[in-house]
Design a protein around this motif. Structure first.
Motif, PDB file in Angstrom:
ATOM      1  N   GLY A 127       0.789  -1.223   0.000  1.00  0.00           N
ATOM      2  CA  GLY A 127       0.000   0.000   0.000  1.00  0.00           C
ATOM      3  C   GLY A 127       0.820   1.271   0.000  1.00  0.00           C
ATOM      4  O   GLY A 127       0.264   2.368  -0.104  1.00  0.00           O
ATOM      5  N   ASP A 128       2.158   1.132   0.096  1.00  0.00           N
ATOM      6  CA  ASP A 128       3.022   2.317   0.085  1.00  0.00           C
ATOM      7  C   ASP A 128       3.288   2.836  -1.329  1.00  0.00           C
ATOM      8  O   ASP A 128       3.932   3.857  -1.500  1.00  0.00           O
ATOM      9  N   LYS A 129       2.806   2.138  -2.347  1.00  0.00           N
ATOM     10  CA  LYS A 129       3.032   2.491  -3.752  1.00  0.00           C
ATOM     11  C   LYS A 129       4.504   2.337  -4.116  1.00  0.00           C
ATOM     12  O   LYS A 129       5.192   3.274  -4.530  1.00  0.00           O
ATOM     13  N   THR A 130       4.999   1.113  -3.942  1.00  0.00           N
ATOM     14  CA  THR A 130       6.386   0.789  -4.276  1.00  0.00           C
ATOM     15  C   THR A 130       6.414  -0.554  -5.006  1.00  0.00           C
ATOM     16  O   THR A 130       5.387  -1.198  -5.212  1.00  0.00           O
ATOM     17  N   MET A 131       7.613  -1.001  -5.333  1.00  0.00           N
ATOM     18  CA  MET A 131       7.781  -2.296  -5.971  1.00  0.00           C
ATOM     19  C   MET A 131       7.238  -3.441  -5.109  1.00  0.00           C
ATOM     20  O   MET A 131       6.840  -4.489  -5.639  1.00  0.00           O
ATOM     21  N   TYR A 132       7.199  -3.239  -3.792  1.00  0.00           N
ATOM     22  CA  TYR A 132       6.711  -4.299  -2.916  1.00  0.00           C
ATOM     23  C   TYR A 132       5.227  -4.586  -3.142  1.00  0.00           C
ATOM     24  O   TYR A 132       4.769  -5.695  -2.839  1.00  0.00           O
ATOM     25  N   ASP A 133       4.492  -3.642  -3.685  1.00  0.00           N
ATOM     26  CA  ASP A 133       3.087  -3.906  -4.004  1.00  0.00           C
ATOM     27  C   ASP A 133       2.950  -4.943  -5.115  1.00  0.00           C
ATOM     28  O   ASP A 133       1.892  -5.570  -5.242  1.00  0.00           O
ATOM     29  N   ALA A 134       3.979  -5.129  -5.911  1.00  0.00           N
ATOM     30  CA  ALA A 134       3.999  -6.223  -6.888  1.00  0.00           C
ATOM     31  C   ALA A 134       4.575  -7.496  -6.280  1.00  0.00           C
ATOM     32  O   ALA A 134       4.083  -8.601  -6.537  1.00  0.00           O
ATOM     33  N   ALA A 162       0.139 -12.409 -10.507  1.00  0.00           N
ATOM     34  CA  ALA A 162      -0.193 -11.688  -9.272  1.00  0.00           C
ATOM     35  C   ALA A 162       0.575 -10.371  -9.192  1.00  0.00           C
ATOM     36  O   ALA A 162       0.036  -9.357  -8.710  1.00  0.00           O
ATOM     37  N   ALA A 163       1.826 -10.380  -9.658  1.00  0.00           N
ATOM     38  CA  ALA A 163       2.602  -9.141  -9.666  1.00  0.00           C
ATOM     39  C   ALA A 163       1.952  -8.097 -10.560  1.00  0.00           C
ATOM     40  O   ALA A 163       1.910  -6.906 -10.212  1.00  0.00           O
ATOM     41  N   ALA A 164       1.430  -8.530 -11.705  1.00  0.00           N
ATOM     42  CA  ALA A 164       0.766  -7.594 -12.615  1.00  0.00           C
ATOM     43  C   ALA A 164      -0.461  -6.970 -11.957  1.00  0.00           C
ATOM     44  O   ALA A 164      -0.717  -5.765 -12.109  1.00  0.00           O
ATOM     45  N   GLN A 165      -1.199  -7.757 -11.203  1.00  0.00           N
ATOM     46  CA  GLN A 165      -2.350  -7.211 -10.486  1.00  0.00           C
ATOM     47  C   GLN A 165      -1.888  -6.226  -9.415  1.00  0.00           C
ATOM     48  O   GLN A 165      -2.499  -5.168  -9.217  1.00  0.00           O
ATOM     49  N   GLY A 166      -0.803  -6.584  -8.713  1.00  0.00           N
ATOM     50  CA  GLY A 166      -0.254  -5.676  -7.715  1.00  0.00           C
ATOM     51  C   GLY A 166       0.261  -4.390  -8.330  1.00  0.00           C
ATOM     52  O   GLY A 166       0.050  -3.298  -7.779  1.00  0.00           O
ATOM     53  N   ARG A 167       0.919  -4.509  -9.471  1.00  0.00           N
ATOM     54  CA  ARG A 167       1.383  -3.323 -10.216  1.00  0.00           C
ATOM     55  C   ARG A 167       0.209  -2.399 -10.533  1.00  0.00           C
ATOM     56  O   ARG A 167       0.264  -1.188 -10.291  1.00  0.00           O
ATOM     57  N   ASP A 168      -0.854  -2.991 -11.060  1.00  0.00           N
ATOM     58  CA  ASP A 168      -2.012  -2.177 -11.434  1.00  0.00           C
ATOM     59  C   ASP A 168      -2.662  -1.527 -10.218  1.00  0.00           C
ATOM     60  O   ASP A 168      -3.221  -0.425 -10.317  1.00  0.00           O
ATOM     61  N   SER A 169      -2.562  -2.181  -9.077  1.00  0.00           N
ATOM     62  CA  SER A 169      -3.180  -1.639  -7.858  1.00  0.00           C
ATOM     63  C   SER A 169      -2.472  -0.399  -7.349  1.00  0.00           C
ATOM     64  O   SER A 169      -3.021   0.329  -6.518  1.00  0.00           O
ATOM     65  N   THR A 170      -1.242  -0.145  -7.836  1.00  0.00           N
ATOM     66  CA  THR A 170      -0.516   1.029  -7.352  1.00  0.00           C
ATOM     67  C   THR A 170      -1.045   2.331  -7.938  1.00  0.00           C
ATOM     68  O   THR A 170      -0.811   3.400  -7.369  1.00  0.00           O
ATOM     69  N   THR A 171      -1.759   2.260  -9.061  1.00  0.00           N
ATOM     70  CA  THR A 171      -2.165   3.488  -9.745  1.00  0.00           C
ATOM     71  C   THR A 171      -2.979   4.429  -8.858  1.00  0.00           C
ATOM     72  O   THR A 171      -2.673   5.625  -8.779  1.00  0.00           O
ATOM     73  N   PRO A 172      -4.022   3.965  -8.156  1.00  0.00           N
ATOM     74  CA  PRO A 172      -4.806   4.905  -7.352  1.00  0.00           C
ATOM     75  C   PRO A 172      -4.175   5.272  -6.010  1.00  0.00           C
ATOM     76  O   PRO A 172      -4.684   6.174  -5.318  1.00  0.00           O
ATOM     77  N   LEU A 173      -3.088   4.611  -5.644  1.00  0.00           N
ATOM     78  CA  LEU A 173      -2.527   4.818  -4.311  1.00  0.00           C
ATOM     79  C   LEU A 173      -1.811   6.161  -4.192  1.00  0.00           C
ATOM     80  O   LEU A 173      -1.284   6.699  -5.162  1.00  0.00           O
ATOM     81  N   VAL A 174      -1.788   6.680  -2.973  1.00  0.00           N
ATOM     82  CA  VAL A 174      -0.960   7.832  -2.618  1.00  0.00           C
ATOM     83  C   VAL A 174       0.356   7.299  -2.065  1.00  0.00           C
ATOM     84  O   VAL A 174       0.371   6.480  -1.140  1.00  0.00           O
ATOM     85  N   ALA A 175       1.457   7.731  -2.641  1.00  0.00           N
ATOM     86  CA  ALA A 175       2.766   7.197  -2.265  1.00  0.00           C
ATOM     87  C   ALA A 175       3.136   7.589  -0.845  1.00  0.00           C
ATOM     88  O   ALA A 175       2.925   8.728  -0.423  1.00  0.00           O
ATOM     89  N   ARG A 176       3.705   6.621  -0.127  1.00  0.00           N
ATOM     90  CA  ARG A 176       4.156   6.883   1.239  1.00  0.00           C
ATOM     91  C   ARG A 176       5.652   6.655   1.403  1.00  0.00           C
ATOM     92  O   ARG A 176       6.179   6.777   2.510  1.00  0.00           O
ATOM     93  N   LYS A 177       6.343   6.306   0.319  1.00  0.00           N
ATOM     94  CA  LYS A 177       7.782   6.064   0.390  1.00  0.00           C
ATOM     95  C   LYS A 177       8.461   6.712  -0.812  1.00  0.00           C
ATOM     96  O   LYS A 177       7.864   6.872  -1.870  1.00  0.00           O
ATOM     97  N   GLY A 178       9.732   7.050  -0.629  1.00  0.00           N
ATOM     98  CA  GLY A 178      10.561   7.481  -1.739  1.00  0.00           C
ATOM     99  C   GLY A 178      10.209   8.863  -2.277  1.00  0.00           C
ATOM    100  O   GLY A 178       9.443   9.628  -1.687  1.00  0.00           O
ATOM    101  N   ARG A 179      10.775   9.145  -3.438  1.00  0.00           N
ATOM    102  CA  ARG A 179      10.599  10.442  -4.087  1.00  0.00           C
ATOM    103  C   ARG A 179       9.128  10.751  -4.341  1.00  0.00           C
ATOM    104  O   ARG A 179       8.687  11.900  -4.207  1.00  0.00           O
ATOM    105  N   ALA A 180       8.346   9.738  -4.691  1.00  0.00           N
ATOM    106  CA  ALA A 180       6.939   9.952  -5.010  1.00  0.00           C
ATOM    107  C   ALA A 180       6.150  10.464  -3.808  1.00  0.00           C
ATOM    108  O   ALA A 180       5.139  11.165  -3.969  1.00  0.00           O
TER     109      ALA A 180
END
Length: 210
Positions: A127-134, A162-180
């Protein structure tokens, strides 16, 4: 399941395949990163993976683990930003954990070790909008496939899907880590580039490690 007769050549084929995929998608990854990052993910990953290809062309490796560890060190040393340390640590931990027979179970252990390295560096949660969501759903899908008696091909395919679904799930998220995360609510509506390149890595594995 029985041992998969995968040697150094098989894992070298994975890295070569991924390098080609990254080159093909470098502009796309940089476009994704330009929206919420430093606009360098594609170019950094391409430079790093081309250095890995040079390593493969020049070196002789006794085991898959040795190959993957040296590839990881190459990424850490050659790639700037966050992607080099994260992907490099993944391959280092993956290669260190991969010893003995290459089986669905041992590859699963190596995947968990690699992602553990990512988490040790990035401290991310789902849920942090990172690679770990995949990676998080990918590991769960892989484990479930192996527990159900699946072979390496079916487990990697399940992980990639499953990674592709996780990747797609990042689109609506608000980033909580990193530059984003600096963008706050403005980071929503954009697909995470790291989750995208992670999915490409698993899709490459599903094509080549079987």
């Amino acid at each position: 399941m029985g041992c998969l007769m995968a040697g150094v050549e098989t894992f070298a084929a994975w890295l070569r395949d991924y390098a080609g995929v990254i080159k093909e998608n470098a502009a796309y990854l940089t476009e994704l990163d330009s929206a919420i990052g430093d606009a360098d993910h594609g170019s950094n990953m391409d430079r790093g993976m081309q250095a890995v290809v040079e390593l493969l062309d020049a070196g002789q490796f006794e085991t898959p683990g040795e190959l993957l560890k040296k590839a990881g060190m190459t990424l850490v040393s050659k790639v700037g930003g966050a992607s080099g340390p994260l992907y490099g640590t993944f391959l280092l931990r993956f290669g260190t954990a991969l010893s003995g027979e290459v089986t669905p179970a041992s590859v699963g252990e190596a995947l968990h070790a690699g992602v553990g390295g990512i988490l040790a560096r990035g401290k991310a949660e789902v849920g942090d909008k990172t690679m770990y969501d995949a990676w998080a759903p990918a590991l769960a899908a892989y484990d479930a496939a192996v527990a159900g008696g699946g072979d390496l091909a079916s487990a990697l395919k399940a992980a990639a899907d499953a990674a592709a679904q996780g990747r797609d799930s990042t689109t609506p998220l608000v980033a909580r880590k990193g530059r984003a995360s600096y963008l706050g609510e403005r980071s929503a509506g954009h697909q995470d580039p790291g989750a995208t390149s992670s999915t490409l890595l698993l899709e490459s594995a599903a094509r080549t490690l079987t």
